[in-house]
Design a protein around this motif. Structure first.
Motif, short mmCIF file in Angstrom:
data_model
loop_
_atom_site.label_atom_id
_atom_site.label_comp_id
_atom_site.label_asym_id
_atom_site.label_seq_id
_atom_site.Cartn_x
_atom_site.Cartn_y
_atom_site.Cartn_z
N LEU A 234 -3.09 15.84 -0.70
CA LEU A 234 -1.40 15.53 0.00
C LEU A 234 -0.92 14.36 -0.29
O LEU A 234 -1.54 13.49 0.11
CB LEU A 234 -1.30 16.18 1.20
CG LEU A 234 -2.22 17.58 1.75
CD1 LEU A 234 -1.99 17.55 3.28
CD2 LEU A 234 -1.41 18.86 0.99
N VAL A 235 0.16 14.04 -0.90
CA VAL A 235 0.56 12.70 -1.33
C VAL A 235 2.19 12.98 -0.64
O VAL A 235 2.93 13.41 -1.04
CB VAL A 235 0.95 12.39 -2.65
CG1 VAL A 235 1.10 11.00 -2.91
CG2 VAL A 235 -0.63 12.74 -3.33
N SER A 236 2.53 12.03 0.38
CA SER A 236 3.81 12.03 0.93
C SER A 236 4.24 10.56 1.34
O SER A 236 3.53 9.61 1.36
CB SER A 236 3.66 12.90 2.29
OG SER A 236 2.61 12.29 3.16
N GLY A 237 5.51 10.53 1.44
CA GLY A 237 6.41 9.38 1.54
C GLY A 237 7.28 9.50 2.68
O GLY A 237 7.79 10.56 2.67
N GLY A 238 7.20 8.68 3.83
CA GLY A 238 8.28 8.92 4.78
C GLY A 238 8.31 10.25 5.59
O GLY A 238 7.12 10.84 5.89
N LEU B 48 -4.82 7.26 -5.58
CA LEU B 48 -5.13 8.64 -5.68
C LEU B 48 -6.57 9.26 -6.10
O LEU B 48 -7.24 8.51 -6.70
CB LEU B 48 -3.96 9.02 -6.60
CG LEU B 48 -2.49 8.85 -6.27
CD1 LEU B 48 -1.46 8.81 -7.24
CD2 LEU B 48 -2.08 9.61 -5.07
N ASP B 49 -6.80 10.41 -5.84
CA ASP B 49 -7.88 10.94 -6.42
C ASP B 49 -7.94 11.32 -7.92
O ASP B 49 -6.95 11.74 -8.42
CB ASP B 49 -8.26 12.13 -5.66
CG ASP B 49 -8.52 11.65 -4.29
OD1 ASP B 49 -8.84 10.51 -3.85
OD2 ASP B 49 -8.35 12.69 -3.15
N PRO B 50 -9.19 11.31 -8.65
CA PRO B 50 -8.98 12.03 -9.97
C PRO B 50 -9.00 13.49 -9.87
O PRO B 50 -8.75 14.13 -9.04
CB PRO B 50 -10.48 11.66 -10.24
CG PRO B 50 -11.26 11.62 -9.08
CD PRO B 50 -10.73 11.02 -7.86
N PRO B 51 -8.67 13.86 -11.01
CA PRO B 51 -8.35 15.67 -11.11
C PRO B 51 -9.43 16.26 -10.45
O PRO B 51 -10.70 16.16 -10.34
CB PRO B 51 -8.33 15.90 -12.71
CG PRO B 51 -7.89 14.39 -13.39
CD PRO B 51 -8.53 13.46 -12.39
N GLU C 45 8.85 11.37 -7.91
CA GLU C 45 8.66 11.23 -9.18
C GLU C 45 7.76 10.34 -9.75
O GLU C 45 6.83 10.41 -10.59
CB GLU C 45 10.03 10.93 -9.83
CG GLU C 45 10.82 12.29 -9.94
CD GLU C 45 12.36 12.15 -10.21
OE1 GLU C 45 12.98 10.92 -10.40
OE2 GLU C 45 13.16 13.22 -10.06
N ALA C 46 7.63 9.16 -8.64
CA ALA C 46 6.59 8.18 -9.11
C ALA C 46 5.35 8.58 -8.85
O ALA C 46 4.23 8.32 -9.84
CB ALA C 46 6.75 6.99 -8.49
N ALA C 47 4.92 9.27 -7.91
CA ALA C 47 3.66 9.86 -7.62
C ALA C 47 3.27 10.95 -8.45
O ALA C 47 2.06 10.90 -8.97
CB ALA C 47 3.88 10.54 -6.11
N ALA C 48 4.18 11.87 -8.88
CA ALA C 48 3.67 12.91 -9.89
C ALA C 48 3.45 12.11 -11.28
O ALA C 48 2.42 12.60 -11.98
CB ALA C 48 4.99 14.00 -10.06
N ASP C 49 4.20 11.08 -11.77
CA ASP C 49 3.78 10.39 -13.05
C ASP C 49 2.33 10.03 -12.71
O ASP C 49 1.67 10.08 -13.72
CB ASP C 49 4.89 9.56 -13.08
CG ASP C 49 6.23 10.04 -13.61
OD1 ASP C 49 6.06 11.29 -14.06
OD2 ASP C 49 7.07 9.23 -13.73
N LEU C 50 2.05 9.57 -11.82
CA LEU C 50 0.81 8.75 -11.62
C LEU C 50 -0.37 9.78 -11.68
O LEU C 50 -1.25 9.46 -12.35
CB LEU C 50 0.80 8.04 -10.14
CG LEU C 50 1.39 6.65 -9.89
CD1 LEU C 50 1.47 6.26 -8.49
CD2 LEU C 50 0.86 5.55 -10.97
N LEU C 51 -0.17 10.87 -11.09
CA LEU C 51 -0.94 12.06 -10.97
C LEU C 51 -1.26 12.48 -12.35
O LEU C 51 -2.39 12.66 -12.87
CB LEU C 51 -0.70 13.12 -10.15
CG LEU C 51 -1.05 12.93 -8.59
CD1 LEU C 51 -0.12 14.05 -7.73
CD2 LEU C 51 -2.24 12.93 -8.08
N VAL C 52 -0.27 12.60 -13.03
CA VAL C 52 -0.23 13.27 -14.45
C VAL C 52 -0.99 12.09 -15.25
O VAL C 52 -1.87 12.46 -16.03
CB VAL C 52 0.99 13.38 -15.18
CG1 VAL C 52 0.79 13.83 -16.50
CG2 VAL C 52 1.58 14.55 -14.44
N GLY C 53 -0.63 10.80 -14.93
CA GLY C 53 -1.57 9.64 -15.82
C GLY C 53 -2.96 9.83 -15.40
O GLY C 53 -3.78 9.20 -16.29
N LEU C 54 -3.29 10.22 -14.05
CA LEU C 54 -4.69 10.13 -13.89
C LEU C 54 -5.35 11.45 -14.47
O LEU C 54 -6.79 11.56 -14.39
CB LEU C 54 -4.89 10.39 -12.39
CG LEU C 54 -4.65 9.12 -11.66
CD1 LEU C 54 -4.84 9.47 -10.31
CD2 LEU C 54 -5.67 8.25 -11.99
#
Ligand SMILES: Cc1cc2nc3c(=O)[nH]c(=O)nc-3n(C[C@H](O)[C@H](O)[C@H](O)COP(=O)(O)OP(=O)(O)OC[C@H]3O[C@@H](n4cnc5c(N)ncnc54)[C@H](O)[C@@H]3O)c2cc1C
Length: 229
Positions: free
Chosen positions: A109-113, A186-189, A203-212
């Motif tokens: 779970l990745v959340s902001g605010g 963040l955790d690996p896949p 958007e930033a978090a989703a990009d980081l996850l895809v990048g991982l």
């Protein structure tokens, strides 16, 4: 679309200095899945209406946590004006994609605010279901006083790991210096991913996850952008 349903505020408390948790008495509420939201409609005496979406915070019942946007139309009313016994209308539950159903696969779970609200519903539903699915909550917040559900999140909950990332001010002794979310947080896949918060955070978090290397198909996102009609 489900009908509008009148509900009354049963109790409320400040969650942080800028947010308030509201629990409504909602006779006949059909129940919901964690991650779903409701639309709240306010009607003025002259008939003017405003409606906004709010995630359900609880595993059962209608509990919302509203972050006050100082120049906002609806959120300051809900946090500062609404009194126990007052009525609003809600419609829902809404949403079929951004939901967690008890399963064995680990969950990230990745959340902001205020994006923590549906995550709290998922953590509570996990506890309610009595399952041992591993959960990792990575939550980004400005400063320690902005932590929602603090006593509940800081209490040990076996199988639930909580990582708090402060962006401006961290408490003394916190292992991570203040800063924005990075790939290292963040955790690996391998996990089902849920991401929620302000649009740019999501958007930033989703990009980081895809990048991982996370499969975009397992990343579920919910954006808390403006939601008025
Ligand atoms: C599916 C969904 C679930 C949501 N769940 C929650 C929740 O659980 N808790 C919660 O507090 N909010 C949640 N929101 C956001 C909420 O719907 C409103 O957008 C928010 O309360 C602001 O409404 P307002 O009438 O006070 O501000 P508005 O009058 O709509 O906007 C005032 C100003 O603030 C800006 N603004 C609007 N919304 C936001 C925002 N979210 N962040 C930053 N700036 C904003 C606007 O662009 C505008 O400049 C959710 C949104 C969606 C789409």
């Amino acid at each position: 679309m489900t009908r509008w349903r009148p509900v009354r505020l049963a109790r409320a408390h400040d969650e942080t200095p800028g947010s308030r948790t509201l629990v409504f008495d909602a006779p006949g509420w059909p129940g919901h899945l964690p991650g779903q939201h409701v639309d709240v409609r306010l009607t003025a005496t002259d008939g003017y209406t405003a409606r906004r979406s709010y995630s359900l915070a609880g595993a059962v019942g209608v509990e919302l946590t509203v972050e006050r946007i100082d120049d906002g139309e609806v959120s300051p009313y809900l946090t500062d004006q609404l009194r126990v016994g007052d009525q609003v209308e809600i419609r829902g539950p809404i949403g079929g994609w951004f939901v967690w159903r008890p399963a064995a696969a680990p969950v990230l779970l990745v959340s902001g605010g205020a994006g923590i609200v549906p995550m709290m519903a998922m953590i509570r539903a996990r506890r309610e279901a009595g399952v041992d699915t591993p959960f990792h909550l990575v939550h980004s917040l400005r400063s320690p006083d902005r932590l929602h559900y603090a006593s509940e999140l800081l209490r040990p909950d076996p199988g639930v790991r909580v990582s708090l990332l402060y962006t401006r001010e961290a408490p003394g002794g916190h292992p991570r210096p203040p800063g924005r979310l990075t790939a290292a947080d963040l955790d690996p896949p391998g996990a089902a991913c849920f991401v929620c918060g302000p649009t740019d955070f999501v958007e930033a978090a989703a990009d980081l996850l895809v990048g991982l290397g996370h499969d975009p198909g397992v990343i579920r996102t919910e954006r808390f952008g403006p939601s008025g009609s």
